[in-house]
Design a protein around this motif. Structure first.
Motif, PDB file in Angstrom:
ATOM      1  N   PHE A  55      14.116  35.066  15.936  1.00 22.34           N
ATOM      2  CA  PHE A  55      15.001  34.752  14.824  1.00 22.34           C
ATOM      3  C   PHE A  55      14.164  34.610  13.552  1.00 22.34           C
ATOM      4  N   THR A  56      14.843  34.355  12.408  1.00 24.73           N
ATOM      5  CA  THR A  56      14.160  34.173  11.120  1.00 24.73           C
ATOM      6  C   THR A  56      14.318  32.728  10.661  1.00 24.73           C
ATOM      7  N   GLN A  57      13.222  32.127  10.274  1.00 20.54           N
ATOM      8  CA  GLN A  57      13.243  30.721   9.892  1.00 20.54           C
ATOM      9  C   GLN A  57      13.978  30.502   8.567  1.00 20.54           C
ATOM     10  N   ASN A  58      14.750  29.421   8.547  1.00 19.93           N
ATOM     11  CA  ASN A  58      15.299  28.876   7.308  1.00 19.93           C
ATOM     12  C   ASN A  58      14.524  27.632   6.896  1.00 19.93           C
ATOM     13  N   TRP A  59      13.998  26.935   7.890  1.00 21.18           N
ATOM     14  CA  TRP A  59      13.226  25.713   7.672  1.00 21.18           C
ATOM     15  C   TRP A  59      12.160  25.610   8.765  1.00 21.18           C
ATOM     16  N   PRO A  60      10.922  25.269   8.448  1.00 22.64           N
ATOM     17  CA  PRO A  60      10.434  24.952   7.099  1.00 22.64           C
ATOM     18  C   PRO A  60       9.892  26.169   6.350  1.00 22.64           C
ATOM     19  N   ASN A  61       9.567  27.256   7.094  1.00 19.90           N
ATOM     20  CA  ASN A  61       8.955  28.431   6.462  1.00 19.90           C
ATOM     21  C   ASN A  61      10.015  29.488   6.225  1.00 19.90           C
ATOM     22  N   ASN A  62      10.696  29.368   5.110  1.00 19.99           N
ATOM     23  CA  ASN A  62      11.822  30.242   4.797  1.00 19.99           C
ATOM     24  C   ASN A  62      11.431  31.714   4.873  1.00 19.99           C
ATOM     25  N   ASN A  63      12.274  32.490   5.580  1.00 18.54           N
ATOM     26  CA  ASN A  63      12.149  33.941   5.707  1.00 18.54           C
ATOM     27  C   ASN A  63      10.988  34.384   6.612  1.00 18.54           C
ATOM     28  N   GLU A  64      10.320  33.456   7.287  1.00 15.69           N
ATOM     29  CA  GLU A  64       9.269  33.838   8.218  1.00 15.69           C
ATOM     30  C   GLU A  64       9.804  33.896   9.647  1.00 15.69           C
ATOM     31  N   LYS A  65       9.094  34.625  10.510  1.00 18.47           N
ATOM     32  CA  LYS A  65       9.511  34.825  11.899  1.00 18.47           C
ATOM     33  C   LYS A  65       9.469  33.505  12.664  1.00 18.47           C
ATOM     34  N   SER A  66      10.462  33.297  13.521  1.00 21.89           N
ATOM     35  CA  SER A  66      10.485  32.109  14.354  1.00 21.89           C
ATOM     36  C   SER A  66       9.291  32.098  15.305  1.00 21.89           C
ATOM     37  N   SER A  67       8.873  30.919  15.701  1.00 23.25           N
ATOM     38  CA  SER A  67       7.679  30.789  16.541  1.00 23.25           C
ATOM     39  C   SER A  67       7.932  31.224  17.978  1.00 23.25           C
ATOM     40  N   GLN A  68       9.215  31.257  18.409  1.00 20.66           N
ATOM     41  CA  GLN A  68       9.533  31.609  19.795  1.00 20.66           C
ATOM     42  C   GLN A  68      10.641  32.651  19.826  1.00 20.66           C
TER      43      GLN A  68
END
Length: 828
Positions: A55-68
């Motif tokens: 997924f794509t992060q909204n918080w805390p690193n906006n617009n970055e790839k999810s860690s899992q």
């Protein structure tokens, strides 16, 4: 992004184990060539029926790839829509599984979220969340607001596995609103919270730099021949309430029964009817000693008035606490010689309430709420003879609100709200009508907001005690309008607004308006930094300017310049700071409580800071310190708040918050002296010291996602000590006075020592879906004396001498769903 749902004739077993045929990869679809609902599946189409990836992060690193990674699939049949999610995790032992009560959100646990925009209007959505421990939450959110009190009955289950944790959800169509069409396209999004990283990510990116939430959803396709069902549920209940007062042998016991009915009208609207409402288990109000000229606004805890009411909650036109509130307390003017009130009503019993809410396929939202309260009476006693008589307080009263709003393109809306309170002939009736619009441009970067309101108060002829009618019937009109423009997306944003309220504007028979007779100008600009740099994760900062005038007469009252900002560090500690200055002279026309008077408020300034630790840790804290100063009067206020949370284990958490406020040399209203003709002789102000201590403790023990025990304790103590008094001139200056507040008992009658103490213990067990057994024990005591010299120990000793009121209530509610009953009968 797009995802296709898969039709199935074999509903998955909702157990959190992803071994059902419909979930198997590749869903037996790679070799499928048969037709389903007129749709032909090719060999290369299987991937559009599931998603697997980051997924794509909204918080805390906006617009970055999810860690899992996460895998999601959707299936449906004639009864419900089904969702499976596999939350992959490279460290399964680190998955947070803290328990919480229903609707507590993710809390300290990992969670999975699915959201449906069933009309695909990019406005509002139905949202369902399940934590890794199995706790359910549901809500409606979008342009209509956030309705976390919205509740439906649905199924879910979670299981840990070797790859992380899995979740299965079944949402019956009864819980949703949808168009009646052969093929449907829904807006959809999936979310995932990984608590150890404080990470929130979405399947279809929700960019924090952009305005809106539902407008950033993806699409769910492949839904064919779904027939909106008959939505009919009945929740009958029985309740028993026992009330006893310390020192009294009398115990009041009340047994009652009733029911809540929900009926779907078409595919869009729901009728809620509360027959013989029962509010015996609502949370007690956080009562305070109010020294201001304005009414205290209390929270609403009655379910009927909190669920599905977002369409009404605009522009303060609907304050549901008015329903059941005593509006016409009997006047002391009715007392004859040697008489006093034995009883004055504070509440008006609720007879029934109905509510119709919903939104059509074309985006037209409609809300209608009607409640009727019973008449109340005061009891007057002759102190010499002991005889009593009753006097009218509130008549039977009808409260009605109608709200209509239309969704427009680009997240925009336009609507009308009308509130009406009818008490019948001989009493004051009222009507308030508001028109409003909220418009966004195509890119959702700029906003224009406007509203206009007209209040009407219909006063009846007055009838004195002798039955003589004074022809005094008249109507009072008032108005309000508010216009605002803002930039609402991007790093840099701003806000400009003007609000005008006439001196006769009054929506308070069913709404809430702390004060009218005002013209307000507001402006601020804000910078948001969403990208991590250096030691911080993200931050925002604002600077603003406020200027206020009186509407009638149109004179200046106050201006204020302020700044505030918040920074989140990479260790997830945060710091919020604020400061403001009110330069020059301000004029308060409300605090004196008498027309023609004002109070001069000299220059003041304040500053404060809040520090919060990482809330995902086992132990977390929040500390607030602020100071306010007015040098001209040597006034100094300081405020401190300390909050802490300790999570003992997944089932038990402890929460405590204590606050302390000391106001030195405060100048405030004390009383008004009047002559025999009821004309004002003097407005008396006092120099006072005000100390306020508030202690709150609450804890929950969660046996499992369906059963929990909560405990809440609150002690509020305010001590007011007047040093000396002044005579307020009409120009706003303070002059020496000979006024003395010593009463016949030698007490300083304006000094106050006020205590409010509440303890609540609540048990809840959902023994079947939507069916509950709940029990609540409440202990209340409080007092208000003139003993302002007490220290904390002396105050507690005095408080415990007061009689305590204990209330025990037990309630059984059973949930009946027509579709579920029908489905069960077919199996027989």
């Amino acid at each position: 992004m797009n995802l296709h749902a898969w039709p199935t004739h074999h509903a998955p077993k909702v157990d959190g184990v992803l071994d059902d045929e419909v979930w198997k990869d590749p869903l037996n679809m790679t070799n499928l060539t048969a037709s389903l609902n007129g749709h032909y599946l090719n060999d290369d189409e299987s991937k559009k029926y599931y998603y697997e990836g980051h997924f794509t992060q909204n918080w805390p690193n906006n617009n970055e790839k999810s860690s899992q990674k996460t895998r999601v699939q959707v299936a449906y049949d004639d009864y419900a829509i089904y969702i499976m999610a596999q939350m992959y995790d490279t460290a399964p032992d680190s998955i947070r599984t803290n328990l919480g009560g229903r609707d507590s959100g993710s809390g300290a646990a990992d969670s999975f979220i699915v959201s449906f925009d069933t009309y695909n209007k990019q406005q509002d959505c139905f949202e369902f969340e399940v934590t890794a421990s199995g706790v359910q939450s549901d809500r409606i959110r979008g342009t209509s607001g956030w309705d976390g009190n919205w509740n439906e009955v649905w199924s879910s289950a979670v299981q840990k596995n070797e790859e992380g944790w899995a979740c299965e959800i079944a949402i019956p169509y009864r819980a949703l609103r949808m168009p009646n069409a052969k093929e449907q396209v829904w807006g959809i999004n999936f979310g995932r919270v990984i608590r150890r990283y404080n990470e929130t990510s979405f399947w279809n990116n929700v960019d924090a730099e952009k305005q809106g939430y539902v407008n950033q959803f993806g699409s769910l396709r492949g839904l064919y021949d779904i027939k909106p069902p008959l939505r009919l549920t009945l929740s009958p209940y029985v309740s028993n309430v026992v009330v006893g007062k310390q020192g009294s042998s009398k115990v009041a016991n009340t047994f009652s029964g009733g029911a809540d009915l929900k009926l779907g009208l078409g595919q869009s609207f729901t009728l809620d009817v509360s027959l013989v409402p029962d509010f015996s288990q609502v949370q007690a109000d956080n009562e305070v000693l109010n020294l201001s000229a304005f009414e205290v606004r209390f929270g609403e805890f009655r379910n009927f008035f909190t669920q599905g009411t977002t369409i009404f909650n605009r522009w303060n036109q609907f304050y549901s606490r008015r329903i059941g509130q005593n509006h016409n307390a009997p006047s002391d003017d009715l007392l004859r010689e040697n008489e006093e009130y034995r009883y004055k009503p504070t509440d008006a019993p609720l007879i029934n309430s109905i509510k119709l809410t919903g939104r059509t396929e074309k985006g037209l939202g409609v809300g209608i709420l009607n409640s009727v309260t019973n008449s109340t009476f005061g009891i007057i006693e002759d102190t010499l003879s002991g005889t009593t008589r009753t006097v009218d307080a509130d008549p039977v009263t009808n409260f009605n609100i109608l709200a209509i709003d239309q969704n427009l393109p680009n997240n925009s809306t336009i609507g009308v709200i009308n509130t009406n309170v009818y008490r019948g002939e001989g009493y004051k009736n009222s009507n308030v009508t508001t028109a409003h619009t909220n418009l966004y441009d195509r890119n959702n970067r700029f906003q224009f907001r406007a509203m206009g309101a007209l209040s009407q108060e219909f006063f009846a002829d007055e009838v004195n005690e002798q039955g003589v009618t004074t022809e005094n019937a008249h109507t009072v009109l008032g108005h309000r309008f508010d216009i605002a423009h803002a930039k609402v997306s991007g790093n840099w944003r701003y806000w400009l607004s003007t609000n005008v309220e006439s001196d006769t504007y009054n929506p308070n028979d069913l709404g809430f308006n702390g004060s009218n007779n005002a013209i307000n100008f507001r402006a601020n600009t804000q910078w948001n930094q969403f990208k991590a740099r250096g030691i911080y994760q993200r931050f925002w900062g604002r600077i603003g300017y406020d200027e206020d005038y009186l509407y009638n007469p149109q004179v200046f009252t106050k201006r204020r310049v302020w700044v505030d900002g918040d920074m989140l560090f990479k260790n997830f500690w945060s710091v919020y700071a604020n400061a403001s200055i009110t330069p020059g002279m301000s004029y308060d026309y409300f605090d004196p409580r008498e027309e023609g008077y004002r109070f001069k408020r000299y220059q003041s300034h304040d500053a404060g800071v809040t520090v919060s630790s990482n809330g995902s840790k086992k132990y977390s804290i929040s500390i607030r310190a602020s100071v306010w100063q007015r040098p001209e009067f040597n006034q100094l206020d300081d405020y401190y708040r300390y909050g802490q949370t300790y999570r003992v284990n997944d089932k038990l958490d402890l929460n405590h918050q204590i606050s302390w406020n000391k106001q030195r040399n405060e100048k405030g209203y004390a009383t008004t002296l009047k002559d025999e003709n009821d004309d004002v002789e003097s407005v008396i102000y006092g120099d006072r010291e005000v100390k306020t201590l508030e202690n709150n403790f609450w804890t929950s023990y969660i046996f499992n996602p369906k059963m929990f025990l909560t405990f809440r304790l609150r002690h509020y103590w305010r001590r007011v000590n007047y040093n000396h008094f002044y005579d307020l001139s009409k120009e706003g200056d303070l002059f020496p006075t000979e006024y003395d507040d010593i009463n016949e008992d030698g007490e300083k009658e304006h000094d106050a020592n006020y205590n409010n103490f509440n303890v609540e213990l609540t048990y809840s067990w959902e023994f079947l879906p939507g069916s509950f057994v709940t029990a609540m024990w409440r202990n209340q005591l409080g007092h208000n004396t003139h003993n302002s010299h007490y220290n904390f120990r002396e105050n507690i000793d005095e408080l415990w001498k007061e009689p305590q009121v204990n209330t025990l209530s037990v309630r059984l509610m059973y949930f009946l769903d027509y579709q579920q009953v029908k489905k069960g009968l077919k199996r027989m």
